[in-house]
Scaffold this motif. Structure first.
Motif, short mmCIF file in Angstrom:
data_model
loop_
_atom_site.label_atom_id
_atom_site.label_comp_id
_atom_site.label_asym_id
_atom_site.label_seq_id
_atom_site.Cartn_x
_atom_site.Cartn_y
_atom_site.Cartn_z
N MET A 94 -51.49 -27.59 16.26
CA MET A 94 -51.23 -26.83 15.02
C MET A 94 -50.19 -27.53 14.15
SD MET A 94 -51.40 -22.91 16.38
CE MET A 94 -51.45 -22.08 14.79
N ARG A 95 -49.27 -28.22 14.80
CA ARG A 95 -48.28 -28.99 14.02
C ARG A 95 -48.94 -30.21 13.38
NH1 ARG A 95 -43.78 -28.77 18.73
NH2 ARG A 95 -43.03 -26.66 18.31
N ARG A 96 -49.88 -30.79 14.09
CA ARG A 96 -50.52 -32.03 13.63
C ARG A 96 -51.52 -31.77 12.50
NH1 ARG A 96 -54.90 -34.97 14.46
NH2 ARG A 96 -55.88 -33.25 15.57
N ASP A 97 -52.25 -30.63 12.59
CA ASP A 97 -53.37 -30.39 11.67
C ASP A 97 -53.29 -28.96 11.13
OD1 ASP A 97 -55.76 -30.00 10.38
OD2 ASP A 97 -57.02 -30.71 12.01
N PRO A 98 -53.01 -28.83 9.81
CA PRO A 98 -52.85 -27.48 9.24
C PRO A 98 -54.14 -26.66 9.26
CG PRO A 98 -52.82 -29.16 7.51
CD PRO A 98 -52.78 -29.90 8.82
#
Lengths: 323, 330
Positions: free
Chosen positions: A18-22
């Motif tokens: 979730m941090r990597r890909d919104p």
């Protein structure tokens, strides 16, 4: 390396993705402050808010369908369905909609969807809260079926599943949840479709799915004391299945025992046995054996439950009879 | 309680050109419906679920949409993709299962998505498209755009759990979506009064807190007006609206199930007298907004377009076997 539980590894994979890909979102019942039935989403809403962690009503057809619609529009939903048994409620949206949409769209829009299900036996779950229904999804072209057994595998395979552009049923055996193991802190991917040889051996191959991997490893340890060298292969992914690794192991050992929590008839073990009969026939020194649950709904009383659940003793008995 | 308004009259503030464009689209869909049904009966493809008599709905409902707005249909109602710009040639190519079609012969043409035109990919299960449409509206909300989705379905879908679940989700999430029931009074052979407890579909919208409009589905201007209000409300963040259009299909359920039980000749004749195409034609001629020559020219152009499509599709090639195996996984 630090050790964390299977359950913690799941949470870590979701948070890192979730941090990597919104576009990665979580949907499901009670996934907000409550943290989900599996308690794997505790705290996630605090970091990402209620537009990334979407709490749904008890409405499985509705929110699985809505997740497919959002996926076709570019989102990558992780659905917490809770118990694997609940997947039956949403079967139309999983099998008729999610599984077919990549074919329908011919590669143009894709369905990146992870449907997480908590599967298998838990003390006194009873007939509708204890099932391992992976075989039903294994029969569906368009779905991928993943069932990791260890903390390391679950983090790497969940990360891979979130990044995959196909709908995935992600089985999390309840018996694996408290297990601890070494898990790297950084994100990593285990490719979908690669089996893992959890223990090397020469006399017999035990192909074990999900929670049965741990029982197979314990059985292998005991067998070693009796001079029997058992190899334990964990497919980790059921569809696609790593046929090459499984066949190579059985060609080497000449004996195959397949075990899963699900009942035997129509189970994934039958499919693996058919592949081995086809591709390892001339190497076989003994009949292929399958070990699974009894052909009953799973009773609720612990004393009855233990009579229908496959155990380590079943593996020992079958292997010793083969050698 | 949310208000149900009954709409039969309309404030006609459309230009002559817009009205003629509505007529052009309706007559094209009518001629398409005629030929699509006939070609299925002749055995050119296995089945066709006709929507002849319901042409006012796709044209009126979709008239003001932008390509960023989504439309979801079920297995009846190819008027929606046609009015949104999918060519009849592409649709016949899909019906005939030809190689050179957007579906490449792989899936029923009524499920076909055409993203650049806002046509959303659907499914064959009656009602299952409703949560799917809500999901597209959810994505629009998360994207913080003001695009709208219209989810079309029939009276039969209103008894599916997906109808209730999909509408409930749109209600609690305040999604920009219009739930659009094309009530033609029969779900296959089942009449509404035998299938629908309470006798009303639109009253179900109240239970979910949705404002609703009951519309004469054979009046393209009433359909246009109602949808325009609902779409504007959705775009402004006002949430979902429920529209029920009363209409009637002139053909049986499908070419494969063309037996009639409950429907009578008298009933059909009464609805044919309310033909939506003739109705707009009469209005345009009466007000002098179009001449009969102009309207005939639209009709002739539609027939020519369809003839050309049929000439082409009947000679077009079938897909090679490898096409069946592609993109099961991506």
């Amino acid at each position: 390396m630090r050790e964390i539980s299977y359950k913690e590894a799941i949470t870590e994979a979701m948070v890192q993705e979730m941090r990597r890909d919104p576009k990665v979102i979580i949907m499901g019942e009670d996934v907000g402050d409550f943290g989900g039935l599996t308690e794997t989403t505790i705290g996630i809403i605090d970091e990402f808010g209620d537009q990334r962690v979407l709490e749904t009503p008890i409405s499985e057809c509705g929110f699985v369908g809505a997740a497919v619609g959002a996926a076709l529009a570019g989102y990558r939903p992780i659905l917490e369905l809770g118990l694997a048994d609940v997947s039956f409620v949403a079967m139309d949206q999983i099998v008729n909609t999610a599984a077919k949409m990549n074919y329908f769209n011919d590669g143009e829009a894709t369905v990146s969807l992870v449907i997480r299900v908590w599967s298998g036996f838990r003390r006194s779950g009873g007939p509708q809260q204890s099932q391992s229904n992976e075989a039903m999804f294994n029969h569906v072209p368009g779905l991928k079926v993943v069932m990791p057994s260890t903390p390391y595998d679950v983090k790497g395979l969940l990360t891979a599943s979130i990044r995959d552009n196909n709908p995935i049923i992600f089985f999390e055996p309840k018996a694996s949840y408290p297990r601890e193991g070494e898990v790297p802190e950084d994100e990593y991917v285990i490719p979908i479709g690669e089996a893992d040889v959890k223990r090397e051996g020469t006399d017999v191959t035990i192909i074990a799915l999900g929670a049965m991997v741990h029982l197979a490893l314990e059985a292998a340890e005991k067998l070693a004391r009796d001079g029997v060298s058992a190899e334990v292969v964990d497919p980790r992914t059921i569809r696609p299945l790593d046929v090459q690794t499984i066949v190579a192991s059985v060609r080497k050992t000449g004996r195959a025992v397949i075990t899963h929590e699900a009942n035997v008839i129509g189970g994934v073990g039958g499919e693996i046995a058919a592949i081995l009969a086809d591709q390892a026939f001339t190497s076989l020194k003994a009949p292929i054996k399958r070990i699974g649950g009894e052909e009953t709904p799973i009773p609720v009383s612990p004393s009855l439950e233990s009579t229908v659940v496959p155990g380590e003793d079943d593996i020992l008995d079958v292997v010793q009879a083969l050698i | 309680m949310p208000k149900t308004t009954k709409k039969t009259e309309t404030a006609n503030n459309l230009t002559d050109r817009q009205l003629k464009e509505m007529y052009r689209r309706m007559v094209l869909i009518r001629r398409f419906e005629e030929v699509a049904f006939e070609k299925a009966l002749a055995g050119n493809y296995a089945n066709y679920h006709g929507a002849m008599g319901q042409e006012a709905i796709p044209v009126g409902a979709c008239f003001d949409l932008t390509p960023e707005d989504g439309t979801m249909i079920t297995h009846r109602g190819l008027g929606v993709p046609i009015t949104r710009g999918v060519t009849v040639k592409d649709i016949f190519a899909g019906l005939y299962g030809r190689a050179d079609s957007p579906t490449r012969g792989r899936i029923p043409v009524y499920h076909m998505g055409e993203p650049k035109l806002g046509v959303l990919t659907g499914t064959s299960m009656v009602g299952s498209v409703i949560p799917l449409a809500s999901g597209k509206a959810l994505a629009n909300k998360l994207d913080k755009n003001n695009n709208v989705v219209i989810s079309f379905f029939g009276d039969g879908a209103a008894n599916r759990g997906d109808f209730h679940e999909g509408i409930n989700l749109a209600g609690v999430w305040n999604l920009a979506i219009v739930f659009f029931c094309e009530n033609n009074f029969y779900a296959k052979s089942m009449p509404l009064e035998k299938s629908t407890a309470g006798g009303s579909i639109i009253r179900r919208a109240d239970g979910y807190g949705l404002p609703s409009m009951l519309v004469d589905g054979n009046d393209v201007l009433a359909v246009y007006d109602a949808t325009k209000q609902a779409v504007a409300r959705a775009r402004e963040g006002g949430g979902p609206t429920f529209i029920e259009c009363e209409t009637y299909r002139w053909t049986p359920h499908s070419t494969a199930g063309d037996r009639e039980f409950a429907r009578t000749e008298e009933e059909l004749a009464s609805w044919k007298a309310k033909c939506p195409v003739r109705r707009l034609e009469a209005l345009l001629l009466e007000t002098g907004q179009a001449s009969s020559e102009e309207l005939n020219a639209f009709d002739e152009a539609a027939q020519r377009e369809i003839e050309e499509a049929i000439d082409w599709v009947e000679k077009a090639s079938d897909p090679g076997p490898e096409v069946a195996l592609e993109n099961v996984y991506v």
